[in-house]
Motif scaffolding. Structure first.
Motif, PDB file in Angstrom:
ATOM      1  N   GLY A  35       3.628   5.121  -4.816  1.00  0.00           N
ATOM      2  CA  GLY A  35       4.585   4.601  -5.782  1.00  0.00           C
ATOM      3  C   GLY A  35       4.131   3.399  -6.573  1.00  0.00           C
ATOM      4  N   ALA A  36       2.975   2.804  -6.212  1.00  0.00           N
ATOM      5  CA  ALA A  36       2.510   1.616  -6.929  1.00  0.00           C
ATOM      6  C   ALA A  36       1.995   2.001  -8.310  1.00  0.00           C
ATOM      7  CB  ALA A  36       1.418   0.920  -6.137  1.00  0.00           C
ATOM      8  N   LYS A  37       2.200   1.093  -9.268  1.00  0.00           N
ATOM      9  CA  LYS A  37       1.715   1.356 -10.631  1.00  0.00           C
ATOM     10  C   LYS A  37       0.256   0.959 -10.788  1.00  0.00           C
ATOM     11  CE  LYS A  37       6.294   0.525 -12.643  1.00  0.00           C
ATOM     12  NZ  LYS A  37       6.951   0.088 -11.382  1.00  0.00           N
ATOM     13  N   GLY A  38      -0.210   0.102  -9.911  1.00  0.00           N
ATOM     14  CA  GLY A  38      -1.592  -0.332  -9.979  1.00  0.00           C
ATOM     15  C   GLY A  38      -1.944  -1.197  -8.786  1.00  0.00           C
ATOM     16  N   LEU A  39      -3.196  -1.690  -8.783  1.00  0.00           N
ATOM     17  CA  LEU A  39      -3.687  -2.521  -7.694  1.00  0.00           C
ATOM     18  C   LEU A  39      -4.532  -3.639  -8.283  1.00  0.00           C
ATOM     19  CD1 LEU A  39      -3.967  -2.808  -4.557  1.00  0.00           C
ATOM     20  CD2 LEU A  39      -6.077  -1.464  -4.757  1.00  0.00           C
ATOM     21  N   ARG A  62       8.695  -7.935  -6.142  1.00  0.00           N
ATOM     22  CA  ARG A  62       7.879  -8.755  -5.262  1.00  0.00           C
ATOM     23  C   ARG A  62       6.399  -8.582  -5.597  1.00  0.00           C
ATOM     24  NH1 ARG A  62       9.449  -8.734   0.977  1.00  0.00           N
ATOM     25  NH2 ARG A  62       8.391 -10.756   0.750  1.00  0.00           N
ATOM     26  N   VAL A  63       5.629  -9.645  -5.350  1.00  0.00           N
ATOM     27  CA  VAL A  63       4.178  -9.574  -5.440  1.00  0.00           C
ATOM     28  C   VAL A  63       3.634  -9.970  -4.076  1.00  0.00           C
ATOM     29  CG1 VAL A  63       2.090 -10.393  -6.580  1.00  0.00           C
ATOM     30  CG2 VAL A  63       4.217 -10.187  -7.887  1.00  0.00           C
ATOM     31  N   PHE A 101      -3.537  -6.967  -4.348  1.00  0.00           N
ATOM     32  CA  PHE A 101      -2.128  -7.273  -4.591  1.00  0.00           C
ATOM     33  C   PHE A 101      -1.427  -6.080  -5.229  1.00  0.00           C
ATOM     34  CE2 PHE A 101      -4.302 -11.291  -4.492  1.00  0.00           C
ATOM     35  CZ  PHE A 101      -3.429 -12.131  -3.808  1.00  0.00           C
ATOM     36  N   VAL A 102      -0.164  -5.897  -4.835  1.00  0.00           N
ATOM     37  CA  VAL A 102       0.703  -4.914  -5.478  1.00  0.00           C
ATOM     38  C   VAL A 102       1.943  -5.640  -5.962  1.00  0.00           C
ATOM     39  CG1 VAL A 102       2.164  -2.887  -5.132  1.00  0.00           C
ATOM     40  CG2 VAL A 102      -0.135  -2.956  -4.142  1.00  0.00           C
ATOM     41  N   ALA A 103       2.292  -5.421  -7.221  1.00  0.00           N
ATOM     42  CA  ALA A 103       3.489  -6.021  -7.817  1.00  0.00           C
ATOM     43  C   ALA A 103       4.468  -4.907  -8.159  1.00  0.00           C
ATOM     44  CB  ALA A 103       3.110  -6.805  -9.074  1.00  0.00           C
ATOM     45  N   ALA A 156       3.066 -16.224  -8.356  1.00  0.00           N
ATOM     46  CA  ALA A 156       3.190 -15.168  -9.359  1.00  0.00           C
ATOM     47  C   ALA A 156       4.153 -15.558 -10.469  1.00  0.00           C
ATOM     48  CB  ALA A 156       3.644 -13.868  -8.694  1.00  0.00           C
ATOM     49  N   ALA A 157       5.221 -16.294 -10.118  1.00  0.00           N
ATOM     50  CA  ALA A 157       6.234 -16.677 -11.104  1.00  0.00           C
ATOM     51  C   ALA A 157       5.711 -17.698 -12.105  1.00  0.00           C
ATOM     52  CB  ALA A 157       7.464 -17.236 -10.393  1.00  0.00           C
ATOM     53  N   GLU A 158       4.667 -18.447 -11.719  1.00  0.00           N
ATOM     54  CA  GLU A 158       4.171 -19.519 -12.582  1.00  0.00           C
ATOM     55  C   GLU A 158       2.883 -19.160 -13.310  1.00  0.00           C
ATOM     56  OE1 GLU A 158       3.643 -22.873 -10.090  1.00  0.00           O
ATOM     57  OE2 GLU A 158       5.793 -23.167  -9.698  1.00  0.00           O
ATOM     58  N   CYS A 159       2.199 -18.090 -12.883  1.00  0.00           N
ATOM     59  CA  CYS A 159       0.889 -17.774 -13.442  1.00  0.00           C
ATOM     60  C   CYS A 159       1.023 -17.169 -14.840  1.00  0.00           C
ATOM     61  CB  CYS A 159       0.129 -16.831 -12.516  1.00  0.00           C
ATOM     62  SG  CYS A 159       0.748 -15.124 -12.542  1.00  0.00           S
ATOM     63  N   GLY A 160      -0.132 -16.978 -15.486  1.00  0.00           N
ATOM     64  CA  GLY A 160      -0.128 -16.412 -16.830  1.00  0.00           C
ATOM     65  C   GLY A 160      -0.348 -14.922 -16.871  1.00  0.00           C
ATOM     66  N   PHE A 161      -0.376 -14.273 -15.716  1.00  0.00           N
ATOM     67  CA  PHE A 161      -0.584 -12.827 -15.661  1.00  0.00           C
ATOM     68  C   PHE A 161       0.770 -12.135 -15.787  1.00  0.00           C
ATOM     69  CE2 PHE A 161      -1.752  -8.934 -13.017  1.00  0.00           C
ATOM     70  CZ  PHE A 161      -2.376  -8.298 -14.076  1.00  0.00           C
ATOM     71  N   GLY A 162       0.962 -11.443 -16.911  1.00  0.00           N
ATOM     72  CA  GLY A 162       2.265 -10.883 -17.241  1.00  0.00           C
ATOM     73  C   GLY A 162       2.813  -9.905 -16.218  1.00  0.00           C
ATOM     74  N   VAL A 163       1.931  -9.105 -15.611  1.00  0.00           N
ATOM     75  CA  VAL A 163       2.396  -8.116 -14.629  1.00  0.00           C
ATOM     76  C   VAL A 163       3.046  -8.815 -13.436  1.00  0.00           C
ATOM     77  CG1 VAL A 163       1.669  -6.319 -13.019  1.00  0.00           C
ATOM     78  CG2 VAL A 163       0.680  -6.408 -15.318  1.00  0.00           C
ATOM     79  N   PHE A 164       2.394  -9.857 -12.941  1.00  0.00           N
ATOM     80  CA  PHE A 164       2.943 -10.585 -11.798  1.00  0.00           C
ATOM     81  C   PHE A 164       4.233 -11.299 -12.184  1.00  0.00           C
ATOM     82  CE2 PHE A 164      -0.968 -11.378  -8.834  1.00  0.00           C
ATOM     83  CZ  PHE A 164      -1.180 -10.023  -8.770  1.00  0.00           C
ATOM     84  N   LYS A 165       4.175 -12.038 -13.268  1.00  0.00           N
ATOM     85  CA  LYS A 165       5.337 -12.840 -13.672  1.00  0.00           C
ATOM     86  C   LYS A 165       6.524 -11.947 -14.016  1.00  0.00           C
ATOM     87  CE  LYS A 165       6.454 -16.882 -16.500  1.00  0.00           C
ATOM     88  NZ  LYS A 165       7.839 -16.491 -16.739  1.00  0.00           N
TER      89      LYS A 165
END
Length: 597
Positions: free
Chosen positions: A355-359, A326-327, A403-405, A309-318
């Motif tokens: 409490g999750a903002k999305g899935l 956590r992701v 996944f939940v971030a 997640a820290a290296e990917c290009g998906f802004g929500v995860f990173k």
């Protein structure tokens, strides 16, 4: 006795004998002369036949019988014959299906009003109506089976602890209010103006005092009361098996309960349960399953993908990782074709309730011999990141990854709930699957954001884990308690701990949760005083008896294992409780009711 046999007794061996039965009319059939009655009691069902040629007057009375009339019948046990085509008239679905009773005498003991529903009906009315007429609802076989199972569970419990040398000792129902956890039910005192008793949330303090008094092996099948919001597995009054032991360590309690659960399992499943039951730490189950009461009848464990997640290009995860969150994800094996985009939108709304903002989701597919991810957000993940995710979650073609971030507690709560839902929807376990395990070493305290203080995770009488005593003053959040829960099929089925027997240590825990020595004395003076008079090391546990009936009977609602339960609004629809009382009673109790709100 008004009867010689029950409606479940008679077999082919009884043919030719005279019998007298009593019960309720379940079904009535008039076959152009012969009248057939299915007579029911809690033991079973027996067919009774009335012949107009034998006694026209009795036959006429029989023709007036209707559902739920209570009757007494005397007659001869005969074998069921064959019909005009030579086909057997026996009913293989009934234990009494090879015989019937040819009636010679009939007494109507009581006529019934037309019932609002028939207990043998396949189309039952709503639960509210059934609770209002609970005396009819309790005639249903599933509820009768639950009551019998609960009785057997109590008998097994008593026999087991008697053999182990325990004493069954009753503790008070009227006690002192010691609010810590759920709300108390209060009972006003007529004699002591302005003072109240409290109904026990558990016998916790009294059973500890019994250890001080020298009763080193105690148990009780105890009624407990908690004024809290209800759900499918909770009631305001319930039954628990309460146990306390002196001069023991944690393992002694766990081993004792292992034996009890094995006795339950053998009685209701007919098989031997391997013991000792598995043990897991609280930290481990929270990491693997996101909950302290994981259902281990199926896998689908939570997986951390922080590095990816820290290296990917998906802004929500990173962004989540950059902000200290956590992701985490789960793999619903083979579910890619079972959930449409609309279904996944529904799951997204579901996790938002935790409490999750999305899935986020990915379908795993295979193209040209290579596995890859299919999702609207897949374009933000380089091929090496997709391969790493698939490897990390053990992905195969046809799998559905979720996944939940978010903050760590949110990922745990949301994915644990999603995991349970998917496990049920995908039928990853059956009604005969059974998993029971211990969860050990819960946190001693948790931080209450609203109160801005530490509060006890279980209760304030749990002993500090011996390895963590030095952390009490420096890092309370890392202190473990010598506590343990028994988890079965995703339910908290029992909970206990090694108790604090040193009053100085007890006050240290009170200090930690913001309870001064003065306040502690006010609330728990009689326990603290007892601890000062030679309290032995002791430990205990309590099992929710009603929940065990639910599990062994595969019953989804706790109201179906309690004879006279309350609704989700804590009302008894049959009796009308709670109800108003007259002014005289209130005056005697020194109470004035303000009903203006």
């Amino acid at each position: 006795m008004l009867r010689t046999h029950t409606c479940g007794d008679l077999r082919k061996d009884h043919v030719g004998e005279s019998t007298t039965l009593c019960g309720w009319v379940q079904n009535y059939r008039d076959h152009g002369g012969l009248v057939f009655i299915d007579l029911r009691d809690r033991y079973g069902l027996t067919q009774v036949v009335f012949n107009p040629d034998f006694d026209p007057e009795m036959h006429a009375v029989a023709r007036d019988l209707r559902a739920e009339d209570v009757i007494q019948v005397t007659g001869e046990v005969i074998a069921r014959g064959v019909d005009g085509k030579g086909k057997s008239l026996e009913n293989p679905k009934l234990p009494t299906g090879q015989i019937e009773v040819r009636a010679r005498e009939l007494s109507v003991l009581n006529k019934s009003k037309t019932p609002p529903f028939e207990p043998n009906s396949q189309n039952l009315p709503n639960e509210e109506l059934r609770l209002k007429y609970r005396f009819i609802d309790l005639r249903r076989k599933p509820l009768q089976d639950a009551m019998v199972m609960k009785h057997r569970l109590m008998q097994i419990t008593r026999n087991y602890f008697d053999i182990k040398g325990f004493l069954e000792i009753e503790t008070p129902i009227l006690g002192k209010s010691t609010p810590e956890g759920a709300r108390d039910y209060l009972v006003p005192s007529r004699i002591h103006e302005g003072a109240f008793y409290a109904l026990p949330q558990s016998p916790q303090i009294y059973k500890q005092i019994l250890m001080v008094a020298g009763y080193d092996r105690y148990y009780q099948i105890a009624r407990c009361f908690r004024d809290e919001d209800l759900r499918a597995d909770r009631q305001p009054e319930f039954t628990q098996v309460d146990i306390e032991m002196a001069f023991v360590e944690r393992e002694d309690v766990l081993t004792t309960i292992d034996g009890l659960i094995a006795a339950y399992y053998e009685a209701f499943k007919g098989k031997e349960l391997p013991t000792p039951l598995p043990r897991f730490s609280h930290a481990e189950v929270m990491e693997r399953f996101g909950t302290d009461k994981p259902d281990m009848r199926f896998g689908m464990e939570l997986v951390d993908v922080k590095e990816i997640a820290a290296e990917c290009g998906f802004g929500v995860f990173k962004g989540t990782i950059d902000n200290g969150g956590r992701v985490r994800g789960i793999n619903a094996k083979g579910a890619a074709g079972k959930y449409s985009r609309k279904d996944i939108d529904g799951l997204t709304e579901f996790v938002k309730g935790y409490g999750a903002k999305g899935l986020a989701f990915f379908r795993v597919k295979e193209e040209e011999g290579k596995l890859q991810l299919d999702s609207p957000i897949a374009k933000f993940f380089e091929p090496e990141h997709q391969a790493a995710i698939i490897e990390k979650l053990g992905g195969e073609a046809g799998d559905l990854l979720f996944f939940v971030a978010d903050k760590a507690p949110v990922t745990s709560a949301a994915l644990a709930a999603l995991r349970n839902r998917l496990g049920k929807e995908l039928e990853l376990y059956g009604p005969d699957d059974f998993d029971c395990h211990w969860v050990l070493d819960f946190p001693l305290v948790v931080w209450d954001e609203e109160e801005n203080r530490w509060e006890a995770e279980h209760h304030p009488f749990c002993m500090v884990h011996p390895d963590d005593a030095d952390l009490m003053a420096t890092d309370p959040g890392k202190v473990r308690a010598a506590s343990y829960d028994l988890v079965c099929n995703g339910y908290e089925a029992a909970s206990g701990s090694v108790r604090i027997h040193d009053p100085k240590v007890q006050q240290q825990v009170f200090d930690l949760i913001g309870m001064s020595a003065e306040e502690a004395e006010k609330r728990f003076d009689f326990l603290l005083e007892a601890l000062r008079y030679g309290a032995p090391p002791h430990a205990g546990i309590a099992l929710g008896l009603d929940r065990w009936v639910m599990m062994f009977g595969d019953i989804p609602n706790i109201r179906d294992v309690i004879a006279f339960p309350k609704t989700q609004k804590a009302s008894d629809l049959m009796s009308g409780a709670p109800g108003e009382v007259d002014t005289k009673q209130l005056k005697e109790l020194h109470i004035k009711v303000d009903a203006s709100k």
